[in-house]
Design a protein around this motif. Structure first.
Motif, PDB file in Angstrom:
ATOM      1  N   ALA A   1       0.829  -1.208   0.000  1.00 53.76           N
ATOM      2  CA  ALA A   1       0.000   0.000   0.000  1.00 53.76           C
ATOM      3  C   ALA A   1       0.862   1.257   0.000  1.00 53.76           C
ATOM      4  CB  ALA A   1      -0.929  -0.003   1.210  1.00 53.76           C
ATOM      5  N   PHE A   2       1.925   1.262   0.806  1.00 51.53           N
ATOM      6  CA  PHE A   2       2.793   2.440   0.863  1.00 51.53           C
ATOM      7  C   PHE A   2       3.516   2.626  -0.464  1.00 51.53           C
ATOM      8  CE2 PHE A   2       6.376   5.093   1.765  1.00 51.53           C
ATOM      9  CZ  PHE A   2       5.920   5.974   2.745  1.00 51.53           C
ATOM     10  N   ASN A   3       4.010   1.532  -1.044  1.00 51.04           N
ATOM     11  CA  ASN A   3       4.731   1.622  -2.305  1.00 51.04           C
ATOM     12  C   ASN A   3       3.824   2.172  -3.410  1.00 51.04           C
ATOM     13  OD1 ASN A   3       5.495  -0.057  -5.062  1.00 51.04           O
ATOM     14  ND2 ASN A   3       7.295   0.680  -3.951  1.00 51.04           N
ATOM     15  N   ALA A   4       2.575   1.709  -3.452  1.00 49.47           N
ATOM     16  CA  ALA A   4       1.638   2.208  -4.458  1.00 49.47           C
ATOM     17  C   ALA A   4       1.375   3.696  -4.259  1.00 49.47           C
ATOM     18  CB  ALA A   4       0.328   1.424  -4.383  1.00 49.47           C
ATOM     19  N   ALA A   5       1.221   4.115  -3.007  1.00 51.60           N
ATOM     20  CA  ALA A   5       0.990   5.531  -2.708  1.00 51.60           C
ATOM     21  C   ALA A   5       2.199   6.374  -3.100  1.00 51.60           C
ATOM     22  CB  ALA A   5       0.677   5.700  -1.225  1.00 51.60           C
ATOM     23  N   LEU A   6       3.390   5.862  -2.822  1.00 52.26           N
ATOM     24  CA  LEU A   6       4.618   6.590  -3.146  1.00 52.26           C
ATOM     25  C   LEU A   6       4.760   6.764  -4.655  1.00 52.26           C
ATOM     26  CD1 LEU A   6       7.399   7.797  -2.522  1.00 52.26           C
ATOM     27  CD2 LEU A   6       8.303   5.454  -2.399  1.00 52.26           C
ATOM     28  N   ARG A   7       4.507   5.705  -5.419  1.00 50.37           N
ATOM     29  CA  ARG A   7       4.655   5.813  -6.862  1.00 50.37           C
ATOM     30  C   ARG A   7       3.643   6.788  -7.463  1.00 50.37           C
ATOM     31  NH1 ARG A   7       3.738   0.925  -9.280  1.00 50.37           N
ATOM     32  NH2 ARG A   7       3.298  -0.237  -7.390  1.00 50.37           N
ATOM     33  N   LYS A   8       2.457   6.836  -6.889  1.00 53.09           N
ATOM     34  CA  LYS A   8       1.465   7.812  -7.360  1.00 53.09           C
ATOM     35  C   LYS A   8       1.888   9.233  -6.999  1.00 53.09           C
ATOM     36  CE  LYS A   8      -2.590   4.805  -7.432  1.00 53.09           C
ATOM     37  NZ  LYS A   8      -3.941   4.531  -6.858  1.00 53.09           N
ATOM     38  N   ALA A   9       2.440   9.407  -5.800  1.00 54.50           N
ATOM     39  CA  ALA A   9       2.912  10.731  -5.391  1.00 54.50           C
ATOM     40  C   ALA A   9       4.038  11.200  -6.293  1.00 54.50           C
ATOM     41  CB  ALA A   9       3.366  10.693  -3.930  1.00 54.50           C
ATOM     42  N   LEU A  10       4.923  10.280  -6.686  1.00 54.97           N
ATOM     43  CA  LEU A  10       6.047  10.635  -7.550  1.00 54.97           C
ATOM     44  C   LEU A  10       5.625  10.849  -8.999  1.00 54.97           C
ATOM     45  CD1 LEU A  10       8.730   8.172  -6.150  1.00 54.97           C
ATOM     46  CD2 LEU A  10       8.903  10.660  -6.173  1.00 54.97           C
ATOM     47  N   ALA A  11       4.449  10.353  -9.365  1.00 55.29           N
ATOM     48  CA  ALA A  11       3.960  10.524 -10.734  1.00 55.29           C
ATOM     49  C   ALA A  11       3.350  11.902 -10.957  1.00 55.29           C
ATOM     50  CB  ALA A  11       2.929   9.442 -11.052  1.00 55.29           C
ATOM     51  N   ASP A  12       3.135  12.653  -9.888  1.00 56.45           N
ATOM     52  CA  ASP A  12       2.561  13.986 -10.009  1.00 56.45           C
ATOM     53  C   ASP A  12       3.528  14.910 -10.761  1.00 56.45           C
ATOM     54  OD1 ASP A  12       0.898  16.243  -9.538  1.00 56.45           O
ATOM     55  OD2 ASP A  12       2.147  16.791  -7.838  1.00 56.45           O
ATOM     56  N   PRO A  13       3.116  15.502 -11.882  1.00 59.89           N
ATOM     57  CA  PRO A  13       4.018  16.352 -12.671  1.00 59.89           C
ATOM     58  C   PRO A  13       4.620  17.510 -11.880  1.00 59.89           C
ATOM     59  CG  PRO A  13       2.055  15.822 -13.940  1.00 59.89           C
ATOM     60  CD  PRO A  13       1.812  15.337 -12.541  1.00 59.89           C
ATOM     61  N   ALA A  14       3.830  18.105 -10.993  1.00 60.72           N
ATOM     62  CA  ALA A  14       4.350  19.220 -10.193  1.00 60.72           C
ATOM     63  C   ALA A  14       5.460  18.744  -9.263  1.00 60.72           C
ATOM     64  CB  ALA A  14       3.220  19.854  -9.389  1.00 60.72           C
ATOM     65  N   ALA A  15       5.280  17.573  -8.655  1.00 56.54           N
ATOM     66  CA  ALA A  15       6.312  17.023  -7.770  1.00 56.54           C
ATOM     67  C   ALA A  15       7.565  16.684  -8.566  1.00 56.54           C
ATOM     68  CB  ALA A  15       5.786  15.779  -7.058  1.00 56.54           C
TER      69      ALA A  15
END
Length: 320
Positions: free
Chosen positions: A268-282
């Protein structure tokens, strides 16, 4: 009857842990504490805080950063090692404090391969060799020839003793057939300052510190670590290209949980992290820091930790 059937199906999903959020993000204990073993305002801290909004959104929980600096990252790392593996506490750290410090500092009471569960990498960067802008040579070949010829040019500034700077310095010395002299500073900023001022003939720093100076012409980056050129400094060759072997490594920042962390929470954490890193602004903010977004799966993170640990044990001459 259809309503009753739907209710029974929903109940069965809850009991099996298949309902949305159950056994996944909602199993994390609020607030989720991200321990950063460096002081506020540093690169590790900035990246952690940059990812907090995305992680909080994806995990469905409040996520906070807690800075626990000290002893080259040992203090904060030990805090997470001793924390319960229940989703309440996670470590965000650079590989140096987790892998290299235990191999070079006596008495370190943790081992990355037995005391932690990798949850995924966030970013990576590389080491750079920098020289003053007014040096008589402009590339690595010229630098190496000068080092062979003039003993006064064999010293180099480093932000920390041991680890990557020592390995790179030794490899350069081996290529030149001379013994290099390490000059330790307290961090990369003073290394860069002293190189720019001509107080030290060369320096080894992380890419974030060196890139702006290189692009502005205030310093020259003449080589980088890694197996291939960084897209952030595409004009600079790797040590490997230049004929210096054994420097194909990089530095990464990643998340780790205490031993015994449930696999479902790790996923669950890994999936959340990859989504957070996929944010263009981030991603844009990360690149502005001269870092590369580097999301990984759990399997990739585990493999890289194992490979990096084996590499540094061999490179530093540590006993396995």
């Amino acid at each position: 009857m259809r309503q009753i059937g739907n209710l029974l199906l929903a109940a069965a999903m809850v009991l099996c842990g298949l309902a949305p959020g159950v056994g996944g993000a909602q199993s994390f204990k609020a607030p989720v504490r991200i321990v950063v073993p460096q002081a506020p305002g540093g690169g590790t801290d900035i990246v952690a805080r940059l990812l907090i909004p995305g992680l909080s959104r994806e995990l469905g929980q409040t996520v906070i950063v807690e800075n626990r600096p000290g002893a080259s990252g040992q203090v904060g790392t030990q805090v997470v090692k001793n924390a319960p593996p229940d989703g309440s506490t996670v470590l965000f750290a650079v590989d140096h404090s987790l892998i290299i410090v235990p191999l070079t500092v006596p008495g370190v009471r943790y081992d990355v391969t037995t005391d932690f569960v990798p949850l995924g990498q966030a970013v990576r960067t590389f080491w750079t060799l920098i020289i003053p802008p007014n040096a008589a040579y402009s590339d690595f070949k010229g630098y190496l020839a000068a080092v062979k010829r003039d003993p006064m040019l064999r010293s180099y500034g480093v932000p920390l003793a041991g680890g990557a700077p020592s390995v790179i310095g030794n490899a350069i010395g081996k290529s030149a057939g001379v013994e290099m002299v390490q000059v330790p500073y307290q961090g990369s900023a003073p290394v860069l300052q002293n190189v720019l001022a001509g107080q030290v003939p060369a320096g080894l720093t992380g890419m974030p510190e060196a890139m702006a100076a290189h692009r502005s012409g205030k310093a020259r980056v003449i080589a980088v670590s890694g197996t291939e050129r960084s897209p952030l400094l595409a004009d600079v060759p790797t040590f490997k290209e230049l004929g210096v072997d054994g420097l194909g490594f990089h530095t990464f920042l990643g998340f780790f949980a205490p031993k015994g962390f449930p696999p479902a929470l790790a996923q669950a954490f890994n999936a959340a992290l990859r989504k957070a890193l996929a944010d263009p602004a981030a991603q844009e903010k990360i690149r502005q820091m001269a870092l590369q977004p580097a999301p990984t799966t759990l399997e990739e993170a585990n493999r890289e930790v194992g490979e990096m640990t084996a590499f540094w044990k061999a490179a530093l001459g540590a006993r396995q």
